[in-house]
Design an enzyme around this catalytic site. Structure first.
Site, PDB file in Angstrom:
ATOM      1  N   GLU A  38       0.841  -1.208   0.000  1.00 51.95           N
ATOM      2  CA  GLU A  38       0.000   0.000   0.000  1.00 51.95           C
ATOM      3  C   GLU A  38       0.875   1.257   0.000  1.00 51.95           C
ATOM      4  O   GLU A  38       0.586   2.225  -0.693  1.00 51.95           O
ATOM      5  CB  GLU A  38      -0.922   0.012   1.225  1.00 51.95           C
ATOM      6  CG  GLU A  38      -2.086  -0.973   1.087  1.00 51.95           C
ATOM      7  CD  GLU A  38      -2.831  -1.167   2.412  1.00 51.95           C
ATOM      8  OE1 GLU A  38      -4.021  -0.866   2.455  1.00 51.95           O
ATOM      9  OE2 GLU A  38      -2.186  -1.614   3.393  1.00 51.95           O
ATOM     10  N   LYS A 118      24.978  11.523  25.836  1.00 47.90           N
ATOM     11  CA  LYS A 118      25.949  12.026  24.865  1.00 47.90           C
ATOM     12  C   LYS A 118      26.041  10.979  23.763  1.00 47.90           C
ATOM     13  O   LYS A 118      26.630   9.916  23.941  1.00 47.90           O
ATOM     14  CB  LYS A 118      27.309  12.260  25.514  1.00 47.90           C
ATOM     15  CG  LYS A 118      28.301  12.877  24.546  1.00 47.90           C
ATOM     16  CD  LYS A 118      29.544  13.356  25.271  1.00 47.90           C
ATOM     17  CE  LYS A 118      30.462  14.158  24.356  1.00 47.90           C
ATOM     18  NZ  LYS A 118      30.774  13.520  23.084  1.00 47.90           N
TER      19      LYS A 118
HETATM   20  S1  IVH Z   1      25.204  19.906  22.842  1.00 47.43           S
HETATM   21  C1  IVH Z   1      28.327  23.639  22.452  1.00 47.43           C
HETATM   22  N1  IVH Z   1      24.158  17.599  23.339  1.00 47.43           N
HETATM   23  O1  IVH Z   1      29.322  16.079  21.611  1.00 47.43           O
HETATM   24  C2  IVH Z   1      28.188  22.233  22.066  1.00 47.43           C
HETATM   25  N2  IVH Z   1      26.193  17.671  22.110  1.00 47.43           N
HETATM   26  O2  IVH Z   1      31.959  16.841  22.535  1.00 47.43           O
HETATM   27  C3  IVH Z   1      26.781  21.795  22.328  1.00 47.43           C
HETATM   28  N3  IVH Z   1      27.032  15.487  21.436  1.00 47.43           N
HETATM   29  O3  IVH Z   1      30.085  18.256  18.973  1.00 47.43           O
HETATM   30  C4  IVH Z   1      26.617  20.411  22.020  1.00 47.43           C
HETATM   31  N4  IVH Z   1      25.394  14.303  22.309  1.00 47.43           N
HETATM   32  O4  IVH Z   1      28.387  16.391  18.505  1.00 47.43           O
HETATM   33  C5  IVH Z   1      25.179  18.253  22.764  1.00 47.43           C
HETATM   34  N5  IVH Z   1      23.109  15.608  23.836  1.00 47.43           N
HETATM   35  C6  IVH Z   1      24.104  16.266  23.260  1.00 47.43           C
HETATM   36  C7  IVH Z   1      25.137  15.598  22.583  1.00 47.43           C
HETATM   37  C8  IVH Z   1      26.174  16.345  22.027  1.00 47.43           C
HETATM   38  C9  IVH Z   1      26.524  14.253  21.624  1.00 47.43           C
HETATM   39  C10 IVH Z   1      28.284  15.779  20.724  1.00 47.43           C
HETATM   40  C11 IVH Z   1      28.223  16.940  19.771  1.00 47.43           C
HETATM   41  C12 IVH Z   1      29.401  17.801  20.094  1.00 47.43           C
HETATM   42  C13 IVH Z   1      30.245  16.898  20.916  1.00 47.43           C
HETATM   43  C14 IVH Z   1      31.099  17.673  21.869  1.00 47.43           C
END
Ligand code: IVH
Length: 667
Positions: A38, A118
């Site tokens: 579908e 993370k």
């Molecule tokens: S916030 C100012 N939230 O971790 C940077 N990042 O080590 C704000 N990452 O480049 C990032 N999970 O790719 C944020 N829940 C999350 C995340 C996250 C993975 C990564 C992101 C960043 C790196 C920094």
């Protein structure tokens, strides 16, 4: 507008809406409401209408996720706001210092934080204009990233158009692209079956996929995306709370992780961290810690950011998963080029759901440094990667042990091993008669980036060798398939498939053949560079050390390996057999013009219409050469955005400087 046109537009909108809804049910909620047939019917109906009335089709139609292949590399884009990274805390004490600092700076006894996994993926910025997907740019160095929109738009859970009432909104978001562990395992097991190199972890596949020039690859890889931040949004829509904003983001149609939560105190934060650490092994994706962010934007602004990371956020990393087990014995593996690697044979132990019974010990220096002995109890780690590693010995449990000794003779062919001078490893130099080396060199010759012969796994190669059908890779082109068919484990079908695949590999390119020969330290990139400087394999085989050393990126060791390879009598014989076997070798990388003949270019900065790599390629393809440093001999410095110190040096040495436009004119 005519009623007919109106009717068609209405039909397109109605089908688009239905398809998006079913995509969401299937991919986001894992809860399909209609059968595949579908769904296909709706999809082909929309496609048919769009084909008949292309002027009415939307660029963001669900039928347009997979676009055309990109030529010439990804465009560089400067981020309007730098994409920062995060500060890390590796234990509770470091996290406590962070918490105390933000309380003090905000003059509060507790601070409300958003707590989120993370994700172990790659960061991306997403731009929507007037509610429609506009572009996706990688983090890059934080200042300049690459426009990888063609691949990101293939992600099925990414809305190409925002839901109402946000369907006219401009918004820029921060997101993480990742791959589920189950998809990662599936891809790796396929690669393994085809004897190709496997990826170390889901992150590597996700990152590799996003950088492919052909979006078909991404469209097949089932990548996932979580939004974790807002870069720009209309003030009337956004609130002062990140967690509230994420609810709005969800309403727009994006995926936001369901484990995100606000925590109100330090103890709640620790509890969240421990709870997530306990369930992380059951999550469908890999996470390597918790990101804590101050929830209120007003409070965030009070703290600001350093040039590297915001002061209002921290990544509190998980301790890597480890287990203790006994090192039963050490075996020694012979690699393709004869390098001997010690491998720990362990009493099987489960780490994060995976049973580990072997781990590479890399080399003797590593063993000495960590003082590892047979019968020791060792800590085995699987830090993110699937590949296990021995971290250290539990000395408290050391009992009667035996030292690990490098054997004097090759464990496979018994010839004397040699220590490579200035290096930490030992080698078996009997490459032409040592079975594991022969098998691996044939595997390498057949691999995807080399001659691309499928159906030639380790087991089949061994079978062919044991039945005296081949002794080295050149023999593949002289196999007697009447005999292969009669082999016990082969049969008619696999034999004729193999024959066809070998036949097809005769039509190949110079870079593939150079790589396939398996010359020490000549990887795929080096092979490609060589194919740009030499018109044929015969020319390369006669080259002198001095001429190789003038090529940028070819160092003295690699140059010597190349000359030594072609000097060797057995290599000469093998190459002759290949060339006499009806092969057709094209050189795709040969110069397309000689407009830049005799000119040397140095490149600095980034460019609007070229990636650096494509610029280099164009120069080489038109007869010029590229150097990494400015000298008086440099003909031109090609100047991009944000140039480095080469710019000043070029001015000092009065080297001609041209920008992107003038470079195009040169051609
Ligand atoms: S916030 C100012 N939230 O971790 C940077 N990042 O080590 C704000 N990452 O480049 C990032 N999970 O790719 C944020 N829940 C999350 C995340 C996250 C993975 C990564 C992101 C960043 C790196 C920094």
């Amino acid at each position: 507008m005519s009623t007919k046109k109106n009717e068609i537009i209405n039909k397109i909108n109605q089908l688009t809406k239905q398809i998006i809804e079913h995509n969401e049910n299937y991919h986001t909620y894992d809860n399909p409401k209609i059968s595949d047939e579908e769904y296909d019917a709706l999809y082909s109906e929309l496609k048919k209408i769009e084909n008949s009335y292309p002027e009415l089709a939307s660029l963001n139609s669900p039928t347009k996720r997979v676009g055309a292949k990109l030529l010439g590399g990804f465009k560089k884009v400067e981020h309007k706001f730098p994409m920062l990274s995060l500060s890390n805390a590796s234990d509770q004490n470091e996290f406590k210092l962070f918490y105390e600092r933000i309380c003090k700076d905000l003059n509060k006894s507790k601070v409300s934080l958003s707590a989120e996994p993370k994700f172990d993926g790659l960061a991306i910025s997403l731009t929507y204009r007037k509610g429609l997907f506009h572009s996706a740019v990688t983090r890059g160095d934080g200042v300049i990233g690459e426009d990888v929109s063609i691949n990101v738009r293939t992600i099925k859970t990414l809305p190409l158009a925002l839901n109402d009432p946000y369907s006219k909104l401009d918004v820029v978001l921060k997101a993480e692209i990742y791959m589920n562990i189950s998809d990662f395992n599936m891809i790796n097991s396929k690669l393994k079956k085809n004897n190709e190199k496997v990826f170390a972890n889901p992150r590597n596949i996700a990152a590799g996929t996003i950088r492919q020039l052909d979006p078909k690859i991404a469209s097949k890889r089932n990548l996932q995306i979580f939004i974790h931040g807002i870069i720009e949004i209309n003030k009337k829509i956004g609130t002062d709370s990140h967690i509230n904003d994420m609810q709005i983001i969800k309403k727009m149609g994006f995926n936001v992780c369901e484990h995100n939560k606000t925590v109100e105190t330090f103890n709640d934060a620790i509890k969240y961290y421990e709870d997530m650490n306990n369930i992380r092994q059951n999550l469908p994706y890999e996470i390597d810690g918790i990101v804590f962010k101050i929830d209120s934007y007003t409070d965030r602004d009070k703290l600001g950011e350093t040039s590297k990371a915001p002061r209002w956020s921290i990544a509190y990393k998980f301790r890597s998963i480890e287990a203790q087990t006994r090192l039963k014995t050490v075996s020694f593996q012979v690699g393709r080029t004869g390098t001997i690697t010690p491998v720990a044979e362990l009493e099987p132990v489960s780490i994060g759901g995976v049973t580990i019974s072997r781990a590479s010990l890399h080399n003797m220096d590593e063993i000495q440094k960590k003082d590892i002995r047979i019968n020791d109890i060792v800590y085995v780690k699987r830090a993110g990667d699937v590949i296990p590693d021995i971290d250290r010995v539990n000395l408290e449990k050391r009992g009667k042990t035996k030292p690990i000794k490098m054997p004097s003779y090759c464990p496979a062919c018994n010839s004397q091993l040699k220590k490579v001078s200035n290096q930490t490893f030992f080698k078996c130099e009997n490459s032409r008669n040592c079975k594991p080396q022969i098998i691996q060199s044939i595997q390498h010759f057949a691999s995807r980036k080399a001659m691309n012969i499928s159906g030639l796994g380790e087991g089949i190669i061994e079978l062919l060798i044991d039945n005296n059908l081949i002794t080295n890779y050149s023999d593949l082109y002289y196999i007697n398939f009447d005999r292969v068919k009669k082999l016990e484990r082969m049969g008619e079908l696999s034999s004729s498939n193999l024959q066809q695949s070998i036949d097809e590999s005769r039509d190949t390119t110079l870079d593939r053949l150079i790589y396939a020969l398996g010359i020490n330290e000549v990887g795929y990139t080096t092979a490609k560079i060589l194919s740009k400087h030499y018109t044929s394999i015969e020319e390369l085989s006669k080259t002198k050390l001095e001429s190789l050393e003038t090529i940028k990126d070819i160092g003295p060791v690699v140059a010597k390996n190349i000359v030594d390879f072609f000097k060797d009598n057995e290599s000469k014989e093998i190459l002759k057999r290949i060339l006499n076997s009806n092969v057709n070798i094209k050189n795709m990388n040969k110069a397309v013009s000689n407009k830049l003949d005799g000119l040397t270019f140095v490149i600095t900065g980034s460019f609007e219409n070229y990636s650096r790599k494509s610029l280099e390629e164009i120069i080489l393809n038109n007869g010029g050469s590229v150097s990494s440093s400015i000298s008086k001999k440099t003909s031109y410095l090609v100047l991009g955005i944000k140039p480095g110190s080469k710019y000043d040096k070029a001015k000092n040495l009065k080297v001609k400087i041209i920008d992107e436009k003038n470079f195009s004119k040169l051609l």
